[in-house]
Design a protein around this motif. Structure first.
Motif, mmCIF file in Angstrom:
data_model
loop_
_atom_site.group_PDB
_atom_site.id
_atom_site.type_symbol
_atom_site.label_atom_id
_atom_site.label_comp_id
_atom_site.label_asym_id
_atom_site.label_seq_id
_atom_site.Cartn_x
_atom_site.Cartn_y
_atom_site.Cartn_z
ATOM 1 N N ARG A 134 0.855 -1.184 0.000
ATOM 2 C CA ARG A 134 0.000 0.000 0.000
ATOM 3 C C ARG A 134 0.893 1.236 0.000
ATOM 4 N NH1 ARG A 134 -5.238 0.889 1.263
ATOM 5 N NH2 ARG A 134 -5.432 -1.277 1.911
ATOM 6 N N LEU A 135 0.689 2.100 -0.964
ATOM 7 C CA LEU A 135 1.498 3.307 -1.076
ATOM 8 C C LEU A 135 0.629 4.527 -0.785
ATOM 9 C CD1 LEU A 135 3.327 1.250 -2.454
ATOM 10 C CD2 LEU A 135 3.825 2.931 -4.217
ATOM 11 N N ILE A 136 0.987 5.260 0.251
ATOM 12 C CA ILE A 136 0.325 6.532 0.531
ATOM 13 C C ILE A 136 1.207 7.609 -0.096
ATOM 14 C CG2 ILE A 136 -0.634 8.055 2.302
ATOM 15 C CD1 ILE A 136 -1.827 5.349 2.630
ATOM 16 N N CYS A 137 0.680 8.278 -1.100
ATOM 17 C CA CYS A 137 1.487 9.224 -1.872
ATOM 18 C C CYS A 137 1.075 10.653 -1.565
ATOM 19 C CB CYS A 137 1.292 8.974 -3.372
ATOM 20 S SG CYS A 137 1.669 7.287 -3.864
ATOM 21 N N ASP A 138 2.050 11.443 -1.174
ATOM 22 C CA ASP A 138 1.834 12.878 -0.964
ATOM 23 C C ASP A 138 2.552 13.598 -2.106
ATOM 24 O OD1 ASP A 138 2.098 15.527 -0.302
ATOM 25 O OD2 ASP A 138 2.789 15.175 1.739
ATOM 26 N N PRO A 139 1.802 14.144 -3.066
ATOM 27 C CA PRO A 139 2.421 14.672 -4.281
ATOM 28 C C PRO A 139 3.086 16.030 -4.121
ATOM 29 C CG PRO A 139 0.039 14.851 -4.424
ATOM 30 C CD PRO A 139 0.337 14.209 -3.106
ATOM 31 N N GLY A 140 2.974 16.659 -2.938
ATOM 32 C CA GLY A 140 3.635 17.949 -2.757
ATOM 33 C C GLY A 140 3.002 19.034 -3.608
ATOM 34 N N VAL A 141 3.758 20.092 -3.867
ATOM 35 C CA VAL A 141 3.172 21.265 -4.521
ATOM 36 C C VAL A 141 3.441 21.316 -6.024
ATOM 37 C CG1 VAL A 141 3.358 22.607 -2.391
ATOM 38 C CG2 VAL A 141 5.205 22.718 -4.079
ATOM 39 N N GLY A 142 4.065 20.284 -6.571
ATOM 40 C CA GLY A 142 4.456 20.332 -7.978
ATOM 41 C C GLY A 142 3.527 19.557 -8.889
ATOM 42 N N VAL A 143 4.126 18.835 -9.824
ATOM 43 C CA VAL A 143 3.371 18.192 -10.902
ATOM 44 C C VAL A 143 2.975 16.745 -10.599
ATOM 45 C CG1 VAL A 143 4.408 19.589 -12.723
ATOM 46 C CG2 VAL A 143 5.558 17.503 -11.965
ATOM 47 N N TRP A 144 3.340 16.237 -9.414
ATOM 48 C CA TRP A 144 3.156 14.801 -9.192
ATOM 49 C C TRP A 144 1.698 14.368 -9.108
ATOM 50 C CZ3 TRP A 144 6.685 11.497 -10.414
ATOM 51 C CH2 TRP A 144 8.046 11.862 -10.348
ATOM 52 N N GLN A 145 0.839 15.232 -8.587
ATOM 53 C CA GLN A 145 -0.590 14.890 -8.488
ATOM 54 C C GLN A 145 -1.117 14.448 -9.865
ATOM 55 O OE1 GLN A 145 -2.740 15.379 -5.671
ATOM 56 N NE2 GLN A 145 -4.404 14.477 -6.870
ATOM 57 N N GLU A 146 -0.811 15.300 -10.836
ATOM 58 C CA GLU A 146 -1.250 15.047 -12.210
ATOM 59 C C GLU A 146 -0.639 13.752 -12.759
ATOM 60 O OE1 GLU A 146 -0.478 17.817 -15.953
ATOM 61 O OE2 GLU A 146 -0.926 18.919 -14.104
ATOM 62 N N ARG A 147 0.649 13.556 -12.474
ATOM 63 C CA ARG A 147 1.326 12.350 -12.985
ATOM 64 C C ARG A 147 0.740 11.084 -12.373
ATOM 65 N NH1 ARG A 147 7.467 14.431 -12.172
ATOM 66 N NH2 ARG A 147 7.663 15.760 -14.004
ATOM 67 N N LEU A 148 0.419 11.130 -11.067
ATOM 68 C CA LEU A 148 -0.135 9.937 -10.414
ATOM 69 C C LEU A 148 -1.493 9.593 -11.020
ATOM 70 C CD1 LEU A 148 0.816 10.519 -6.667
ATOM 71 C CD2 LEU A 148 1.982 9.080 -8.349
ATOM 72 N N GLU A 149 -2.253 10.616 -11.373
ATOM 73 C CA GLU A 149 -3.552 10.361 -12.007
ATOM 74 C C GLU A 149 -3.357 9.693 -13.372
ATOM 75 O OE1 GLU A 149 -5.452 14.189 -11.656
ATOM 76 O OE2 GLU A 149 -5.640 13.884 -9.481
ATOM 77 N N ILE A 150 -2.330 10.117 -14.084
ATOM 78 C CA ILE A 150 -2.020 9.489 -15.376
ATOM 79 C C ILE A 150 -1.682 8.008 -15.165
ATOM 80 C CG2 ILE A 150 -0.348 9.413 -17.285
ATOM 81 C CD1 ILE A 150 -0.145 12.512 -16.984
ATOM 82 N N PHE A 151 -0.902 7.703 -14.131
ATOM 83 C CA PHE A 151 -0.548 6.297 -13.877
ATOM 84 C C PHE A 151 -1.801 5.466 -13.620
ATOM 85 C CE2 PHE A 151 0.488 2.792 -10.960
ATOM 86 C CZ PHE A 151 1.284 2.056 -11.813
ATOM 87 N N GLU A 152 -2.707 6.004 -12.827
ATOM 88 C CA GLU A 152 -3.905 5.237 -12.474
ATOM 89 C C GLU A 152 -4.729 4.855 -13.699
ATOM 90 O OE1 GLU A 152 -5.458 7.774 -9.378
ATOM 91 O OE2 GLU A 152 -5.055 6.168 -7.932
ATOM 92 N N VAL A 153 -4.778 5.742 -14.686
ATOM 93 C CA VAL A 153 -5.583 5.402 -15.867
ATOM 94 C C VAL A 153 -4.795 4.604 -16.901
ATOM 95 C CG1 VAL A 153 -7.188 7.330 -15.572
ATOM 96 C CG2 VAL A 153 -5.197 7.620 -17.041
ATOM 97 N N SER A 154 -3.462 4.589 -16.802
ATOM 98 C CA SER A 154 -2.691 3.934 -17.866
ATOM 99 C C SER A 154 -1.748 2.846 -17.350
ATOM 100 C CB SER A 154 -1.877 4.981 -18.644
ATOM 101 O OG SER A 154 -0.975 5.615 -17.774
ATOM 102 N N MET A 155 -1.977 2.370 -16.128
ATOM 103 C CA MET A 155 -1.080 1.401 -15.506
ATOM 104 C C MET A 155 -0.794 0.178 -16.380
ATOM 105 S SD MET A 155 -1.549 -0.444 -11.873
ATOM 106 C CE MET A 155 -0.555 -1.854 -11.431
ATOM 107 N N GLN A 156 -1.825 -0.318 -17.072
ATOM 108 C CA GLN A 156 -1.658 -1.518 -17.902
ATOM 109 C C GLN A 156 -0.485 -1.396 -18.868
ATOM 110 O OE1 GLN A 156 -3.219 -4.226 -17.308
ATOM 111 N NE2 GLN A 156 -4.482 -3.238 -15.747
ATOM 112 N N LYS A 157 -0.280 -0.178 -19.335
ATOM 113 C CA LYS A 157 0.772 0.089 -20.314
ATOM 114 C C LYS A 157 2.174 -0.206 -19.767
ATOM 115 C CE LYS A 157 1.735 4.252 -22.150
ATOM 116 N NZ LYS A 157 1.396 5.689 -22.382
ATOM 117 N N TYR A 158 2.323 -0.153 -18.469
ATOM 118 C CA TYR A 158 3.654 -0.275 -17.856
ATOM 119 C C TYR A 158 3.916 -1.677 -17.310
ATOM 120 C CZ TYR A 158 3.604 4.682 -18.482
ATOM 121 O OH TYR A 158 3.521 5.920 -19.051
ATOM 122 N N LEU A 159 2.917 -2.550 -17.363
ATOM 123 C CA LEU A 159 3.092 -3.896 -16.832
ATOM 124 C C LEU A 159 3.959 -4.771 -17.735
ATOM 125 C CD1 LEU A 159 -0.447 -4.611 -15.387
ATOM 126 C CD2 LEU A 159 1.702 -4.588 -14.110
#
Ligand SMILES: Nc1ncnc2c1ncn2[C@@H]1O[C@H](COP(=O)(O)OP(=O)(O)OP(=O)(O)O)[C@@H](O)[C@H]1O
Ligand SMILES: [Mg+2]
Length: 159
Positions: A134-159
């Motif tokens: 279980r990963l609790i992710c704190d994206p801070g004030v930069g671009v990570w929030q957006e990137r994590l959302e991209i991972f959630e919708v495209s995870m299959q691509k990285y498997l």
């Protein structure tokens, strides 16, 4: 805060490869959590995503505190497990790397948290009963929030 559940080792490797692929120069990723949760394993996959050559593999830097690898960007992999606090990190000059061109990945970052830029991605990894992570992710004030959302919708691509 965003929770990501990685059911298998393959999922963890997929997430790491994603992080390595989207990383930009100056990014910092902080990894904390249980002993053996997979911080080094995740870093190995980040290195792969950053195109670090496979023969230049990421070892557990607990033995060495600091390792640098060359990929698409330099990877600065640090492990603060054997350091006491922020003063130790500063005495070794390790905090200077956070602001260099490259990606910094810090294991056991919590003990020197105040030194880390506010744009960092902070991840706390825990081991669940079924071996998933279980990963609790704190994206801070930069671009990570957006990137994590991209991972959630495209995870299959990285498997
Ligand atoms: N879903 C999973 N995600 C990550 N690692 C997993 C998973 N399932 C099993 N593992 C195994 O758990 C171990 C994690 O070890 P690793 O050295 O990466 O942990 P660590 O968090 O860096 O430990 P330390 O706190 O000692 O630095 C590896 O042997 C890995 O194969
Ligand atoms: Mg480790």
């Amino acid at each position: 805060m965003k929770t990501i559940l990685l059911k298998t080792l393959a999922d963890t490797l997929a997430f790491g490869r994603f992080l390595g692929q989207v990383a930009q120069s100056g990014d910092v990723i902080c990894l904390d959590g249980d002993l053996g949760a997979g911080k080094t394993t995740l870093t190995q996959a980040i290195a792969q995503g950053l195109e670090v050559p496979a023969n230049d593999y990421v070892t557990s830097p607990s033995f060495a505190i600091f390792h640098e690898y060359q990929g698409r960007l330099p990877l600065y992999h640090m492990d603060f497990y054997r350091l006491a606090d922020a003063a130790d990190v500063q005495d070794l000059g390790l905090d200077e790397y956070f602001f260099l061109a490259g990606l910094t990945v810090l294991e056991w970052c919590e003990r020197a948290e105040d030194l880390v830029p506010a744009t960092r991605l902070k991840i706390n990894m825990t081991i669940e009963l079924d071996e998933s992570r279980r990963l609790i992710c704190d994206p801070g004030v930069g671009v990570w929030q957006e990137r994590l959302e991209i991972f959630e919708v495209s995870m299959q691509k990285y498997l």
